[in-house]
Design an enzyme around this catalytic site. Structure first.
Site, PDB file in Angstrom:
ATOM      1  N   LYS A   5       0.844  -1.204   0.000  1.00  0.00           N
ATOM      2  CA  LYS A   5       0.000   0.000   0.000  1.00  0.00           C
ATOM      3  C   LYS A   5       0.870   1.241   0.000  1.00  0.00           C
ATOM      4  O   LYS A   5       2.047   1.186   0.387  1.00  0.00           O
ATOM      5  CB  LYS A   5      -0.956   0.006   1.192  1.00  0.00           C
ATOM      6  CG  LYS A   5      -0.300  -0.203   2.559  1.00  0.00           C
ATOM      7  CD  LYS A   5       0.210   1.043   3.173  1.00  0.00           C
ATOM      8  CE  LYS A   5       1.334   0.777   4.147  1.00  0.00           C
ATOM      9  NZ  LYS A   5       2.191   1.906   4.370  1.00  0.00           N
TER      10      LYS A   5
ATOM     11  N   ALA B  75       2.134 -13.468  15.745  1.00  0.00           N
ATOM     12  CA  ALA B  75       1.069 -13.114  14.790  1.00  0.00           C
ATOM     13  C   ALA B  75       0.702 -14.336  13.955  1.00  0.00           C
ATOM     14  O   ALA B  75      -0.480 -14.606  13.701  1.00  0.00           O
ATOM     15  CB  ALA B  75       1.538 -11.978  13.886  1.00  0.00           C
TER      16      ALA B  75
ATOM     17  N   LEU C 187       0.966 -17.518  14.782  1.00  0.00           N
ATOM     18  CA  LEU C 187       0.223 -18.488  15.596  1.00  0.00           C
ATOM     19  C   LEU C 187      -1.223 -18.052  15.796  1.00  0.00           C
ATOM     20  O   LEU C 187      -2.143 -18.854  15.746  1.00  0.00           O
ATOM     21  CB  LEU C 187       0.907 -18.673  16.950  1.00  0.00           C
ATOM     22  CG  LEU C 187       2.086 -19.633  16.913  1.00  0.00           C
ATOM     23  CD1 LEU C 187       2.800 -19.621  18.248  1.00  0.00           C
ATOM     24  CD2 LEU C 187       1.652 -21.049  16.558  1.00  0.00           C
TER      25      LEU C 187
ATOM     26  N   GLU D 124       1.069  -2.097  14.224  1.00  0.00           N
ATOM     27  CA  GLU D 124       1.505  -0.733  13.952  1.00  0.00           C
ATOM     28  C   GLU D 124       1.904  -0.026  15.245  1.00  0.00           C
ATOM     29  O   GLU D 124       2.876   0.721  15.288  1.00  0.00           O
ATOM     30  CB  GLU D 124       0.353   0.063  13.316  1.00  0.00           C
ATOM     31  CG  GLU D 124       0.116  -0.257  11.864  1.00  0.00           C
ATOM     32  CD  GLU D 124       1.122   0.462  11.004  1.00  0.00           C
ATOM     33  OE1 GLU D 124       1.991  -0.234  10.451  1.00  0.00           O
ATOM     34  OE2 GLU D 124       1.061   1.684  10.903  1.00  0.00           O
TER      35      GLU D 124
ATOM     36  N   ASP E 179      -2.613   2.823   7.667  1.00  0.00           N
ATOM     37  CA  ASP E 179      -1.867   1.770   6.963  1.00  0.00           C
ATOM     38  C   ASP E 179      -2.535   0.405   7.098  1.00  0.00           C
ATOM     39  O   ASP E 179      -2.730  -0.307   6.107  1.00  0.00           O
ATOM     40  CB  ASP E 179      -0.422   1.706   7.487  1.00  0.00           C
ATOM     41  CG  ASP E 179       0.374   2.927   7.074  1.00  0.00           C
ATOM     42  OD1 ASP E 179       0.138   3.430   5.977  1.00  0.00           O
ATOM     43  OD2 ASP E 179       1.223   3.384   7.854  1.00  0.00           O
TER      44      ASP E 179
HETATM   45  C1  MEV Z   1       3.310   5.912   7.981  1.00  0.00           C
HETATM   46  O1  MEV Z   1       3.128   4.952   6.930  1.00  0.00           O
HETATM   47  C2  MEV Z   1       2.252   6.976   7.887  1.00  0.00           C
HETATM   48  C3  MEV Z   1       2.315   8.024   8.982  1.00  0.00           C
HETATM   49  O2  MEV Z   1       1.309   9.015   8.679  1.00  0.00           O
HETATM   50  C4  MEV Z   1       2.065   7.439  10.342  1.00  0.00           C
HETATM   51  C5  MEV Z   1       0.633   6.979  10.541  1.00  0.00           C
HETATM   52  O3  MEV Z   1      -0.273   7.418   9.829  1.00  0.00           O
HETATM   53  O4  MEV Z   1       0.421   6.194  11.478  1.00  0.00           O
HETATM   54  C6  MEV Z   1       3.657   8.743   8.988  1.00  0.00           C
END
Ligand code: MEV
Length: 344
Positions: A13, A111, A113, A141, A152
């Site tokens: 992504k 993760a 498991l 994350e 994300d």
């Molecule tokens: C990281 O891929 C994207 C950021 O905006 C952090 C987030 O959104 O959690 C830098």
């Protein structure tokens, strides 16, 4: 426990616009890419479950009988917003990892498991299952950078092209299938430190940094509007707008302090060929995206990829708007993917 080969894949992504600003409550646009990571689960007759994660050098094995006899009811509670220490301890017991195991390996095994013991027993995922996967990905994350916005994990779970605002997700309607280059500068970066750096800059210079975040928000909204228009009635001028938005956002991200010399180089190399790029994600190295306009001849795309590769970067051509995390039957896979998995 497992009666047939099961394949799970998740899309790569990118954030088109709104990285960092999204952490401060602004809008981000994120898209799933047609580049996927696969996990293959296949039955064995040796009574073992083997885990092999070649990219991070993990090889482990557990007795199926041992896993079958476990009380896994704790995994069915559904809400993992804050996994209890007891739940984590149970997974750790099952994993049987040595004390000196690196944190990343430990988390990858736990993760796996979790997926093996609960989600992967299904042949299809319901919306509730996907919500659960999304929550687990969010926890991952949190481990990586403490204060994630959630954009994300959301785009990797749901796929497509998403607008993300303060935890609210909506799909972009009629978004066009843009072609992009995804370039990995291979410069390692620390998302946690970069996110903290932007916060510090905001605290230090609120009058300067807050307007930058507001402007990035406006860029995301304008991009969303143009993508919608492109989906309805595509016209070449719309690409010019997308390119301008990319350039402005890249400058803002530099002003936020998340640029890097390697990303400047990426932008210069593509700019010299009339193409526009910006960092994507946390910045400070990592990856950048370059918009490929329609009508661009393939030799020109190849020459750009070659120029970026000569800088020491990895460069992939792909399109946006792929499905989110998915289960596949072995027979439904593209033969190239099948061959790659067979070669592991
Ligand atoms: C990281 O891929 C994207 C950021 O905006 C952090 C987030 O959104 O959690 C830098």
């Amino acid at each position: 426990m497992l009666s047939e080969v099961l394949l799970v894949s998740a899309p790569g992504k990118v954030i088109l616009h709104g990285e960092h600003a999204v952490v401060h409550g602004k809008v981000a646009l994120a898209v799933a890419l047609n580049l996927r990571t696969f996990l293959r689960l296949e039955p064995h007759s040796n009574g073992k479950v083997d885990l092999s994660l070649p990219n991070i050098g993990i090889k482990r094995a557990w007795d199926v009988a041992g896993l079958q006899s476990l009380d896994t009811s704790f995994l069915e509670q559904g809400d993992v917003t804050t996994p209890t220490p007891e739940q984590v301890e149970k997974l750790k017991d099952v994993a049987g990892l040595p004390d000196d195991c690196a944190v990343t390996e430990r988390l990858a095994v736990l993760a796996f498991l979790y997926l093996y013991l609960s989600i992967c027993q299904k042949q299809r995922w319901t919306r509730e299952d996907l919500e659960l996967i999304n929550k687990w990905a969010f926890q991952g994350e949190r481990v990586i950078h403490g204060n994630p916005s959630g954009v994300d994990n959301a785009v990797s779970t749901w796929g497509g092209a998403l607008r993300y605002h303060q935890g609210k997700i909506s799909s972009l309607k009629r978004s066009p299938a843009l072609q992009i280059l995804l370039t990995n500068t291979k410069v390692p970066r620390n998302t946690r430190a970069l996110v903290a750096g932007v916060r510090n800059r905001l605290l230090k210079f609120p009058e300067i940094v807050a307007p930058l975040l507001t402007s990035i928000d406006a860029i995301s909204l304008e991009c969303e509007r143009v993508l919608g228009e492109m989906g309805e009635a595509p016209a070449p001028e719309q690409y010019l707008v997308l390119e301008e938005l990319i350039d402005m956002n890249q400058h803002h991200l530099n002003a936020l302090g998340v640029g890097h010399a390697s990303l400047d180089q990426l932008c210069q190399v593509t700019r010299a060929r009339g193409l526009h790029s910006k960092l994507t994600g946390a910045g400070g190295g990592g990856c950048g995206i370059t918009l490929l306009k329609p009508g661009l001849e393939q030799p020109e795309v190849e020459a750009t990829k070659q120029a970026l590769t000569s800088c020491g970067f990895d460069c992939l051509e792909t399109s946006i708007g792929a499905p989110g995390v998915s289960i596949h039957s072995a027979t439904s896979l593209d033969s190239r993917v099948q061959q790659a998995l067979d070669g592991l």
